[in-house]
Design an enzyme around this catalytic site. Structure first.
Site, PDB file in Angstrom:
ATOM      1  CE1 TYR A  55       0.198   2.167   4.104  1.00  0.00           C
ATOM      2  CE2 TYR A  55       1.039  -0.055   4.409  1.00  0.00           C
ATOM      3  CZ  TYR A  55       0.915   1.245   4.839  1.00  0.00           C
ATOM      4  OH  TYR A  55       1.533   1.648   5.993  1.00  0.00           O
ATOM      5  CG  LEU A  64       4.934   8.175   1.914  1.00  0.00           C
ATOM      6  CD1 LEU A  64       6.116   9.140   1.843  1.00  0.00           C
ATOM      7  CD2 LEU A  64       3.641   8.960   1.893  1.00  0.00           C
ATOM      8  CB  ALA A  65       9.360   3.547   2.907  1.00  0.00           C
ATOM      9  CG  HIS A  66       4.859   5.211   6.508  1.00  0.00           C
ATOM     10  ND1 HIS A  66       4.523   5.015   5.191  1.00  0.00           N
ATOM     11  CD2 HIS A  66       3.839   4.737   7.242  1.00  0.00           C
ATOM     12  CE1 HIS A  66       3.328   4.442   5.141  1.00  0.00           C
ATOM     13  NE2 HIS A  66       2.892   4.264   6.372  1.00  0.00           N
ATOM     14  CB  ALA A  67       7.769   2.470  10.912  1.00  0.00           C
TER      15      ALA A  67
END
Length: 153
Positions: A55, A64-67
């Protein structure tokens, strides 16, 4: 939440990545080098995608990489990475990815609004290809700033 500012130190162009995990780790490593996050954050970014899927690939060629916010996030941060060779994240429509944006935020509200605001900057379909073609960090920064100035964010 205003978006964290990109700087030449938080932009890495032409990075090598064998697969999407490498690409995400590069974006996370830039955040580590900037001081925004501690060393465990890039792995958490990978685990989000392993758990929830691709997603994060929000537009053709863009992830859009994130945590989620956590104790390993010191300050809001943003990184921009272009890849030498695009990689597949397993997204049905937007693979392969050649631009990865890394984001780290300190609060849950900032997490939601920051990601939504950043995603809006990419309403211009020409932005991702232009970022992928950038050869200087300043050019990539100018492209993002122009997108935000046009009211995309």
């Amino acid at each position: 939440m205003p978006l964290p500012q990109l700087t030449e130190a938080t932009v890495r162009l032409g990075a090598a990545a064998r697969d999407w995990r490498d690409a995400v780790r590069v974006a996370g490593d830039v955040l580590v080098a900037s001081g925004s996050v501690q060393s465990g954050y890039p792995q958490r970014m990978v685990e989000v995608i392993e758990e929830f899927g691709a997603y994060v690939v929000i537009a053709p060629g863009l992830a859009l990489a994130h945590a989620r916010p956590g104790s390993d996030v010191r300050a809001d941060g943003l990184s921009l990475v272009t890849l030498q060779t695009p990689v597949s994240f397993g997204h049905a429509h937007n693979d392969p990815v050649h631009v990865v944006i890394g984001i780290a935020v300190t609060t849950a509200d900032a997490h939601v609004t920051g990601i939504a605001d950043l995603a809006n900057a990419f309403n211009d379909p020409d932005l991702v290809p232009a970022l992928g073609a950038a050869t200087e960090p300043a050019t990539a920064i100018d492209l993002i700033e122009a997108a935000t100035a046009r009211g995309a964010v």
